[in-house]
Design an enzyme around this catalytic site. Structure first.
Site, PDB file in Angstrom:
ATOM      1  CB  SER A  49      -0.911  -0.131   1.344  1.00 27.65           C
ATOM      2  OG  SER A  49      -0.036   0.039   2.334  1.00 27.65           O
ATOM      3  CG  ASP A  82      -3.783  -3.038  -1.910  1.00 29.91           C
ATOM      4  OD1 ASP A  82      -4.691  -3.182  -2.691  1.00 29.91           O
ATOM      5  OD2 ASP A  82      -3.887  -3.305  -0.775  1.00 29.91           O
TER       6      ASP A  82
HETATM    7 ZN   LIG Z   1      -8.594  -3.540  -1.098  1.00 29.75          ZN
END
Ligand SMILES: [Zn+2]
Length: 224
Positions: A49, A82
């Site tokens: 992320s 992500d």
């Molecule tokens: Zn997700």
């Protein structure tokens, strides 16, 4: 072997199986993902992320992945960003060596989501990198949600077809009732498999089920 997200997912799409995508924030997590993939003899998608990238440094994230991918050359692996939130964030990941990026503009109106996704696709594809986008809103769906509420937050199959055609996105995360986090549902999950089927038929590209950990029986159903 580090490959594009499409290389892994188009094969899965044709042969009708799923591929797990696992997030990492450090070496221990990344190493475990490779060990598990080796035991399972499975391709994998590993993802970071924006927060994880900020923590590790993008060079460290890509560097560790490359070293592990060299250690396990028989495992096809894609490195995915992500929930990228902007064109800049996706571009940074592409330039750093990610082989897949997600642009999540699903909280924007449809037209804006489409325009931003298209911009990311054009850049990423010019570098051989695949793109994931999201339509609908992922959130905790209550058991007793009404049909009109469902239509407001879940993916619209007509829009999905238009979106995929216009953006040329490689794979799509449709909101069908899954949610993020460890405690996903207050009671029985209600996933809209009919909607999922429609989206699959209309787009004919790989679909990505976010928030699918801890609900393996529903993931299985998604293939039926
Ligand atoms: Zn997700």
């Amino acid at each position: 072997m580090l490959v594009s997200g499409s290389e892994i997912l188009l094969k899965a799409h044709k042969e009708r199986y799923g591929v797990g995508a696992f997030n990492f924030v450090n070496f221990e997590m990344l190493n475990s993902i490779f060990v598990a993939a080796d035991i399972a003899k499975s391709p994998i998608i590993v993802q970071a992320s924006e927060g994880a990238i900020k923590y590790m440094g993008i060079d460290m994230a890509v560097g560790m992945l490359k070293i592990l991918s060299n250690r396990y050359p028989h495992i096809p692996v894609a490195l995915n960003l992500d929930h990228g939130t902007s064109f800049e964030s996706c571009k940074k990941a592409v330039d750093a060596g990610f082989t897949s990026v997600m642009i999540d503009a699903s909280h924007h109106p449809f037209e804006e989501n489409l325009a931003l996704t298209k911009e990311v696709v054009e850049y990423a594809h010019s570098k051989g990198v695949s793109v994931e986008a999201e339509l609908g809103r992922l959130m905790g769906i209550e058991d007793n949600i009404s049909v009109s509420e469902k239509d407001a937050v879940l993916i619209n199959p007509d829009e999905a077809e238009e979106f995929v055609k216009a953006t040329k996105v490689d794979y799509l995360a449709p909101a069908i009732g899954t949610s993020h986090g460890a405690f996903k549902f207050k009671g029985e999950p209600k996933l809209d498999f009919e909607r999922l089927q429609k989206v699959k038929r209309r787009t004919n590209i790989p679909l990505v089920l976010h928030g699918a950990s801890a609900i393996p029986e529903y993931v299985r159903e998604a293939f039926l």
